[in-house]
Design a protein around this motif. Structure first.
Motif, PDB file in Angstrom:
ATOM      1  N   LEU A 224       4.188  11.889 -36.702  1.00 52.48           N
ATOM      2  CA  LEU A 224       4.731  11.064 -37.772  1.00 52.48           C
ATOM      3  C   LEU A 224       4.133  11.341 -39.146  1.00 52.48           C
ATOM      4  CD1 LEU A 224       5.126   7.527 -36.134  1.00 52.48           C
ATOM      5  CD2 LEU A 224       6.921   9.151 -36.767  1.00 52.48           C
ATOM      6  N   VAL A 225       2.979  11.966 -39.201  1.00 54.66           N
ATOM      7  CA  VAL A 225       2.314  12.151 -40.494  1.00 54.66           C
ATOM      8  C   VAL A 225       3.140  13.008 -41.455  1.00 54.66           C
ATOM      9  CG1 VAL A 225       0.283  13.115 -41.633  1.00 54.66           C
ATOM     10  CG2 VAL A 225       0.017  11.721 -39.577  1.00 54.66           C
ATOM     11  N   PRO A 226       3.682  14.153 -41.043  1.00 56.34           N
ATOM     12  CA  PRO A 226       4.522  14.905 -41.975  1.00 56.34           C
ATOM     13  C   PRO A 226       5.741  14.115 -42.456  1.00 56.34           C
ATOM     14  CG  PRO A 226       3.895  16.288 -40.119  1.00 56.34           C
ATOM     15  CD  PRO A 226       3.490  14.891 -39.778  1.00 56.34           C
ATOM     16  N   ALA A 314       7.444  18.459 -45.722  1.00 58.46           N
ATOM     17  CA  ALA A 314       8.617  19.233 -45.311  1.00 58.46           C
ATOM     18  C   ALA A 314       8.206  20.537 -44.629  1.00 58.46           C
ATOM     19  CB  ALA A 314       9.496  19.522 -46.528  1.00 58.46           C
ATOM     20  N   CYS A 315       7.188  21.196 -45.156  1.00 58.21           N
ATOM     21  CA  CYS A 315       6.734  22.456 -44.555  1.00 58.21           C
ATOM     22  C   CYS A 315       6.133  22.232 -43.172  1.00 58.21           C
ATOM     23  CB  CYS A 315       5.722  23.140 -45.476  1.00 58.21           C
ATOM     24  SG  CYS A 315       6.450  23.846 -46.976  1.00 58.21           S
ATOM     25  N   LEU A 316       5.386  21.153 -43.006  1.00 62.77           N
ATOM     26  CA  LEU A 316       4.821  20.848 -41.691  1.00 62.77           C
ATOM     27  C   LEU A 316       5.922  20.516 -40.685  1.00 62.77           C
ATOM     28  CD1 LEU A 316       1.712  18.719 -42.750  1.00 62.77           C
ATOM     29  CD2 LEU A 316       1.687  21.026 -41.783  1.00 62.77           C
ATOM     30  N   LEU A 317       6.976  19.858 -41.161  1.00 62.07           N
ATOM     31  CA  LEU A 317       8.106  19.569 -40.268  1.00 62.07           C
ATOM     32  C   LEU A 317       8.838  20.852 -39.879  1.00 62.07           C
ATOM     33  CD1 LEU A 317       9.570  16.319 -41.877  1.00 62.07           C
ATOM     34  CD2 LEU A 317       8.446  16.536 -39.647  1.00 62.07           C
ATOM     35  N   LEU A 318       8.988  21.772 -40.808  1.00 64.39           N
ATOM     36  CA  LEU A 318       9.616  23.049 -40.488  1.00 64.39           C
ATOM     37  C   LEU A 318       8.763  23.845 -39.506  1.00 64.39           C
ATOM     38  CD1 LEU A 318      11.033  24.176 -43.945  1.00 64.39           C
ATOM     39  CD2 LEU A 318      12.336  23.542 -41.908  1.00 64.39           C
ATOM     40  N   GLU A 319       7.445  23.707 -39.630  1.00 62.76           N
ATOM     41  CA  GLU A 319       6.568  24.346 -38.651  1.00 62.76           C
ATOM     42  C   GLU A 319       6.829  23.786 -37.258  1.00 62.76           C
ATOM     43  OE1 GLU A 319       1.788  24.734 -37.599  1.00 62.76           O
ATOM     44  OE2 GLU A 319       2.424  23.877 -39.506  1.00 62.76           O
ATOM     45  N   LEU A 327      10.686  29.992 -33.038  1.00 64.59           N
ATOM     46  CA  LEU A 327      11.026  30.916 -34.112  1.00 64.59           C
ATOM     47  C   LEU A 327      10.147  30.602 -35.316  1.00 64.59           C
ATOM     48  CD1 LEU A 327      12.970  33.167 -35.077  1.00 64.59           C
ATOM     49  CD2 LEU A 327      14.478  31.352 -35.932  1.00 64.59           C
ATOM     50  N   ASP A 328       9.528  31.620 -35.875  1.00 63.35           N
ATOM     51  CA  ASP A 328       8.628  31.431 -37.018  1.00 63.35           C
ATOM     52  C   ASP A 328       9.448  31.307 -38.298  1.00 63.35           C
ATOM     53  OD1 ASP A 328       6.583  31.306 -38.815  1.00 63.35           O
ATOM     54  OD2 ASP A 328       5.526  33.069 -38.090  1.00 63.35           O
ATOM     55  N   LEU A 329       9.932  30.104 -38.575  1.00 62.35           N
ATOM     56  CA  LEU A 329      10.787  29.874 -39.735  1.00 62.35           C
ATOM     57  C   LEU A 329      10.045  30.068 -41.054  1.00 62.35           C
ATOM     58  CD1 LEU A 329      12.564  26.603 -38.516  1.00 62.35           C
ATOM     59  CD2 LEU A 329      13.494  28.930 -38.474  1.00 62.35           C
ATOM     60  N   LEU A 330       8.747  29.897 -41.042  1.00 63.55           N
ATOM     61  CA  LEU A 330       7.971  29.875 -42.282  1.00 63.55           C
ATOM     62  C   LEU A 330       7.340  31.215 -42.632  1.00 63.55           C
ATOM     63  CD1 LEU A 330       6.172  26.440 -41.820  1.00 63.55           C
ATOM     64  CD2 LEU A 330       8.167  26.938 -43.230  1.00 63.55           C
TER      65      LEU A 330
END
Length: 413
Positions: A224-226, A314-319, A327-330
């Motif tokens: 929940l933190v991200p 947002a970046c942590l959620l994409l991770e 899949l390594d989206l980042l």
């Protein structure tokens, strides 16, 4: 024959992610780097005659550099205990490591300051911020929240009171250029510029590192933190910007400031949207009601800190999403984000080669930005895949290990 318990697999994955490097943080650094490159290479106004803001100016000006600074605080928190700050001898060793790393960054920044380049180089200020944040590295979440809130609210007021006195000195205590090695000969002027009168005033920008420490002390590995960072950051950023615009346009702030400037026809409305650097904010308390980029007001600090928190969330959620779909989206962002010091230094050095010169035949500003951004992504991605550190990152890491007593120089035991 062994069996696997599928219910325990996500827990194990989360543990590995928490113990290892957070790719979302690297990706956010990559966004900050590419955003700063955009403000350096692409116009933030349509033209000198028509100061209509471009989308680059509206999107990145003030926000990219602030994200860079907030992430510095996040990185320091992650390297000094995460949710549970270090204590005693471990904390003292960590502080020595941060201090030596700051020396490396300052040396790189002072060297870049000797280049002729139309870019405000952040590295000397960045290094000083590392030194100023040392007393806060042992604090837990609650005191850090109090300090961050107090600094955001109080530092702009003190800066507003102190700046006119520094600028009224003869000569003014302001460099007017990037800090370089020769400025060490005038330490008073250098310190005044770095802390209060320069492009990145450390006195107010301490707020960003404190906010970063707060974020880094959260349990970033929890699901929940991200989400909370994304939602809370968005709300704070939107509210601060809305309040600033209302103060300027509906409550009479801009009219009062135009009267203070006494420059008929000056497009203050456009400047307030993109960059307030270069305007002496004095003569009216209305300056403190602005949320303009690079104004260093409480609303500016709140807005840009909120944007930074939202981007990190947002970046942590994409991770997390990338882990879920395997899949390594980042990767295109975390590559350059893992070696920002080296890539930023190369970027500034290349820009110095074009100072006061036309672009090469056939090149446009858009093309130049694409070349810088693509190079950063390709080089950063290659280094990440090869598991290499950037050259300057290696030097900074070695300085950190030396300060912590984990690295011995030849002849020193």
């Amino acid at each position: 024959m062994t069996s696997r318990n599928p219910a325990r697999a996500p827990r194990a994955t989360a543990a590995r992610r928490t113990q290892g490097r957070l790719y979302g943080i690297d990706a956010a650094r990559g966004i900050a780097l590419l955003g700063m490159m955009a403000t350096h290479l692409l116009p933030t106004f349509e033209s000198n005659a028509d100061l209509t803001p471009t989308w680059i100016g509206l999107a990145f000006s003030g926000r990219a550099a602030a994200l860079f600074a907030v992430l510095a605080g996040v990185g320091l928190a992650l390297s000094t205990g995460k949710e549970k700050p270090l204590e005693g001898g471990s904390l003292a060793a960590a502080r020595r490591g941060v201090a030596l790393r700051a020396v490396v960054i300052a040396a790189v920044g002072l060297s870049l300051g000797n280049l002729e380049v139309n870019v405000a180089v952040i590295l000397v200020h960045y290094a000083v911020l590392f030194l100023c944040i040392l007393p806060f590295l042992g604090m837990g979440l609650k005191p850090l929240c109090a300090w961050a809130a107090g600094w955001i609210l109080g530092s702009p007021v003190l800066a507003y009171l102190l700046r006119p006195w520094l600028l009224a000195a003869e000569p003014p205590l302001q460099l007017g250029h990037n800090p370089g090695w020769e400025d060490l000969a005038t330490p008073g002027r250098l310190l005044a510029d770095v802390f209060l009168t320069g492009y990145y005033p450390v006195f107010q920008w301490m707020s960003y590192l404190l906010v970063g420490l707060v974020i880094g002390r959260l349990a970033l590995g929890k699901a929940l933190v991200p989400v909370l960072l994304l939602l809370a950051g968005t709300v704070v950023a939107a509210a601060a910007k809305a309040l600033g615009v209302t103060a300027m346009e509906s409550w009479g702030g801009r009219a009062a400031l135009e009267a203070v400037l006494n420059a008929p026809g000056y497009p203050l409305d456009s400047v307030l949207q993109v960059n307030l650097t270069g305007i002496r904010q004095e003569g009216s308390w209305w300056w403190l009601a602005s949320a303009a980029p690079h104004s260093g007001t409480s609303l500016d600090l709140l807005h840009t800190s909120g944007v930074a928190a939202a981007v990190i969330g947002a970046c942590l959620l994409l991770e997390r999403l990338g882990e879920w779909i395997d899949l390594d989206l980042l990767l295109p962002l975390r590559g350059p984000g893992a070696m920002t010091l080296t890539l930023y230094t190369l970027h500034v050095w290349v820009l110095s080669g074009f100072y006061l010169k036309p672009l090469p035949a056939g090149w446009t500003e858009d093309g130049m930005y694409f070349a810088h951004a693509a190079t950063a992504i390709i080089v950063g991605t290659a280094f990440v895949l090869l598991k290499w550190r950037g050259p300057l990152e290696w030097l900074g890491h070695a300085a950190t290990r030396l300060g912590r007593g984990q690295l011995r120089l030849p002849g020193l035991g």
